[in-house]
Scaffold this active site. Structure first.
Site, PDB file in Angstrom:
ATOM      1  CG  MET A  17      -1.819   1.133   1.390  1.00 44.78           C
ATOM      2  SD  MET A  17      -2.996   1.260   0.015  1.00 44.78           S
ATOM      3  CE  MET A  17      -3.203   3.039  -0.065  1.00 44.78           C
ATOM      4  CG  HIS A  30       2.568  -0.743  -8.303  1.00 44.88           C
ATOM      5  ND1 HIS A  30       1.902  -0.787  -9.502  1.00 44.88           N
ATOM      6  CD2 HIS A  30       1.632  -0.424  -7.372  1.00 44.88           C
ATOM      7  CE1 HIS A  30       0.629  -0.509  -9.305  1.00 44.88           C
ATOM      8  NE2 HIS A  30       0.428  -0.289  -8.020  1.00 44.88           N
ATOM      9  CD  GLU A  31       2.224  -0.507  -3.702  1.00 44.36           C
ATOM     10  OE1 GLU A  31       1.541   0.531  -3.525  1.00 44.36           O
ATOM     11  OE2 GLU A  31       1.752  -1.543  -4.223  1.00 44.36           O
TER      12      GLU A  31
END
Ligand SMILES: [Zn+2]
Length: 881
Positions: free
Chosen positions: A270, A304-305
């Site tokens: 996340m 990505h994060e």
């Protein structure tokens, strides 16, 4: 847990809230069973809104302890309070006022893993999509951007480390063994990006100097003692930071960037501002514990994060319908990063395989939805392959249509124009139209229309006229609630190839706009006429997988064989061979259903040998080419009346035929590929291991195969080889003494390491055959297994239901019965995880009638269970619809 209210949220109902919350001050006094949260919100009424408009805040299962409006204790008549909502009936007349809300939480009892919870004695949070409302009453929607200041108090002994978003600004003692830390995040953000971590964790520290010379302190926090396993993740983070500066001109913006690995996590990771929280399986790695696939995943997910800091955090989504605005775009960015770090050709093939395995079945079944959905009952169920993977493909097509320079200009404009905004897909498309001067209105249907388009293509050559013609027809199949489809703009990359393998030039083209090797398909039907083509070329289509479509191509097998050897586009070359394999497997499964023994063309099995030994091709590429299409892939291509046992038998027969046709060259190559140098996780070394392990799979089907695999297992110096050999033994020789010994040895060595035991569960859950359901049921009682931990549940139950076609789809329905009971058991604790598992039955209508009826029974038994969460009932209802 929220039970299903049946409420449907619609995009067209979006309107801004009457109120804003420009500032949010939170104080947490942490305790496992009674955490106090004091939120002091600066609330502002929007211009033009009546002073009598009530303020309605979201909650989810909250216990309110205290409330003050404008500095005064609120009277009961001034508000309506339920665990799921707080309404201030008559807010103060002033346009700006303060609201103090005190709630009490029980982190230790929070098994849904949303909001504030405990994972191995560490306090952590997960707020996307709607977890913040489980912490305090708030306008919990992504278009409410607020500047957060967070004070955390905890017993120093229990939680020496106190982290939140932004920069650290203060810390000290409170007395009685308590201490505090204050964090301030200067960037306004939506509540879903809020994060807090507190506990006792080990730290790996490093730093990064940005392009403009700012020093950023980097920290990766892991379970104490596991610090040495975070080195690869740290390296990946620094490479990501550098790459985003070079490829997209994006610099990091805070003084610190922290990553925390936790063992109980519903998702992969996340992107909370400045404080990413990760599933520990995407942080911890070394050669002893992680496979090459794990290393690649860690690199991709860390990237990505991190990339979300700009695409997601600095520019966020206006509402959850726009989820692909951050996810599709960020997946595209991490794909590009991995392609630059590794092999672009190999990466592209792997991406397409993933898309076809996960997104195509979604798009072709009852859960189909547009990349930007228009309605939802439970947003947690829209973190799908369509939003992520197809969303990424749509961004890739924009780059294909515009070209790299105009695409980059559009991205620059996006960052410039929308920094600090909660934006929409329309905003995103507009920047590319403005930067390029192109009209993308027809193209925008890719965001709005569900379903995988199909192109039917045939070709003719007229030697007298020296003309080559492609007839292309597009269709988009109907999907739930969209029976009629509009025509799409599909960029179809292609090449014409002459008999010597060289590109064929043409003097003119009519019938469609063709630029830079791309046919722009916009109409239902195009007759594309290439003039000046003396000899009939072979045509290479959808090069680089330029559009996420299916093709129905009338193409001679000779042409496919030719392209599999000569196509200069590496993706299409792989595709040509893969199509040959798929066609052979479909034909073989029909033979088997008809009671006949399948026979495979020798030129196919010989071509497999030629590809394996082709030193001009990267080993990783050869490994991907030799990996037979999966059983689910073959089933999808067959489409209906699926018998998983016949498909499995066909696949085994082809693997045996390929191995039998190439015994010596496979064995020789297997020996030559043995790693003599020290282990390195780099792409080239990983590619050699991948090819060698693929060859092992073929060789293991020959005489003495079990002994070969057992030797491979024993001599392995890294987890990639060890896990590959164990899988070969368990899958191909599952009753052999070698398999039993290897499984036991693995368990003895790694029994106390949950992440490694996940591999052991996965391997056994995927052993084909009717016994699998009993194996899996028995393993649920294994001491290393836990129904409470999402990683364990996914490795055992998730693998069984999504990656074991013959076991899960056992003809007597026992696999489905076990599965539906397990889903209901998981749901009691973690509705999100249960809903995700339940999607394994989404393609039930394509099964043969007997299994179809049994799968339906299982789905109905879940639907009838009563008191279902919104998450699970939404999936089951749509699957049955
Ligand atoms: Zn993401």
């Amino acid at each position: 847990m929220r039970t299903d209210t049946g409420q449907v949220f619609k995009l067209e109902d979006y309107r801004p809230n009457d109120y804003l919350i420009p500032q949010t001050n939170l104080t947490f006094r942490l305790s496992p069973d009674a955490t106090r949260v004091t939120a002091v919100l600066t609330v502002e009424r929007r211009d033009g809104v009546s002073a009598s408009a009530p303020l309605v805040l979201d909650g989810d299962g909250l216990t309110l302890k205290r409330i003050e409006i404008g500095g005064k204790k609120a009277k009961p008549a001034e508000m309506l309070v339920t665990p799921d909502q707080l309404t201030i009936l008559e807010p103060p007349a002033a346009r700006r006022f303060q609201l103090l809300i005190e709630t009490e939480l029980t982190p230790v009892g929070n098994e849904a893993l949303m909001g504030l919870y405990r994972s191995s004695n560490v306090y952590c949070t997960q707020c996307e999509a709607e977890g913040f409302r489980r912490i305090t009453y708030f306008l919990d929607r992504p278009d409410i951007l607020s500047v957060y200041t967070v004070r955390i108090e905890a017993l120093r002994e229990e939680a020496p480390l106190l982290l939140s978003n932004g920069n650290p600004v203060d810390k000290g003692d409170v007395g009685d063994g308590w201490h505090y830390a204050v964090w301030h995040d200067p960037f306004p953000k939506p509540s879903y990006l809020f994060a807090l971590v507190a506990g006792n964790l080990g730290k790996v520290a490093d730093s990064f100097v940005t392009l403009s010379g700012r020093m950023v302190e980097l920290g990766i926090y892991v379970e104490p003692g596991k610090e040495k396993l975070a080195g690869y993740a740290m390296d990946a983070l620094k490479r990501s930071m550098k790459w985003d500066e070079e490829a997209f001109g994006r610099e990091y913006d805070l003084d610190v960037f922290n990553i925390v690995a936790v063992s109980d996590f519903n998702m992969g990771a996340m992107e909370n501002k400045g404080l990413n929280i990760f599933n520990d399986k995407y942080v911890l790695a070394d050669q002893e514990t992680a496979t090459d696939a794990d290393f690649a995943n860690i690199e991709a997910i860390i990237a990505h994060e991190y990339f979300h800091n700009w695409t997601g955090n600095r520019i966020t989504c206006r509402d959850w319908f726009q989820l692909c605005l951050k996810e599709g775009l960020t997946v595209f960015r991490d794909h590009e990063f991995s392609a630059d770090q590794r092999s672009r050709a190999v990466k592209r093939i792997a991406e397409v395989r993933t898309l076809r395995a996960h997104q195509f079945p979604e798009d072709q079944g009852p859960l189909a939805h547009p990349v930007r959905p228009r309605r939802y009952r439970e947003i947690n169920n829209f973190y799908t392959a369509t939003v992520y993977e197809k969303g990424s493909e749509v961004v890739r097509m924009i780059r294909t249509i515009l070209g790299p320079d105009a695409f980059r200009a559009g991205m620059d404009l996006y960052f410039e124009r929308h920094d600090g905004d909660a934006a929409t897909i329309e905003d995103f498309i507009k920047v590319f139209e403005d930067a390029s001067g192109r009209d993308l209105s027809q193209f925008a249907l890719w965001y709005h229309q569900a379903g995988t388009p199909n192109l039917t293509i045939s070709s003719t050559h007229n030697p007298a006229l020296q003309e080559f013609m492609l007839e292309i027809e597009q269709s988009v199949p109907p999907t739930p609630s969209e029976s009629r489809k509009r025509l799409m703009h599909i960029p179809l990359a292609f090449g014409l190839i002459g008999a010597g393998g060289q590109p064929v030039d043409y003097s003119g083209v009519e019938g469609a706009s063709v630029e830079d090797g791309v046919i722009h398909v916009r109409k239902r039907r195009h007759m594309v006429r290439f003039s000046g083509v003396a000899e009939r070329p072979a045509v290479s289509l959808n090069r680089g997988f330029s559009a996420p479509v299916t093709l129905s191509v009338e193409q001679k097998a000779d042409d496919q064989f030719f392209l599999a050897r000569h196509d200069s586009d590496s993706f299409s070359r792989w595709q040509a061979f893969n199509t040959l394999l798929t066609d052979a497997l479909i034909a073989a499964s029909r033979e088997i259903l008809g009671g006949r023994q399948p026979v495979f063309a020798s030129r196919l099995t010989e071509l497999a040998g030629a590809i394996a030994g082709d030193e001009t091709l990267e080993p990783a590429y050869r490994a991907l080419a030799l990996a037979l299409p999966g059983e689910a892939d073959i089933a999808r291509d067959i489409g209906s009346n699926i018998d998983p046992d016949a498909i499995y038998a066909a696949r085994e027969a082809l693997a045996l035929a390929i191995g039998t046709a190439n015994p010596d060259n496979f064995a020789g190559l297997y020996d030559r590929l043995a790693d003599k140098a020290a282990f390195s996780p780099d792409a080239a070394s990983a590619g050699r291991r991948a090819l060698r392990n693929t060859l092992l799979d073929y060789l293991s089907m020959q005489l003495g195969g079990a002994a070969l695999a057992a030797g491979h297992f024993q001599s392995a110096t890294n987890m990639t080889d060890r896990a590959a050999a164990l899988a070969v033994l368990a899958h191909r020789h599952h009753c052999s003494p070698q398999a039993i010994q290897a499984l036991a040895a693995f368990e003895t060595t790694y029994g106390s390491d949950p992440l490694i035991m996940d591999k052991w569960f996965q391997i056994q859950a995927s052993v084909p055959g009717p016994q699998a359901v009993d194996t899996v049921r028995a393993l649920t009682a294994h001491p290393a297994f836990s129904m409470h931990n999402p990683n364990r549940v996914r490795s055992l139950i998730g693998t069984f239901s999504s990656a074991n076609q013959t076991g899960f789809h056992r003809a007597d329905g026992e696999g489905y019965r076990f599965f539906s009971q397990t889903v209901l058991e998981v749901e009691k604790r973690n509705p999100q995880l249960a809903a995700r598992l339940a999607t394994a039955l989404r393609s039930w209508r394509s099964l043969e009638p007997g299994r179809q009826a049994k799968a339906r029974e299982a789905l109905l038994s879940i639907a009838k269970a009563g008191d279902l969460s919104a998450d699970l009932s939404d999936i089951v209802d749509r699957t049955l619809a």
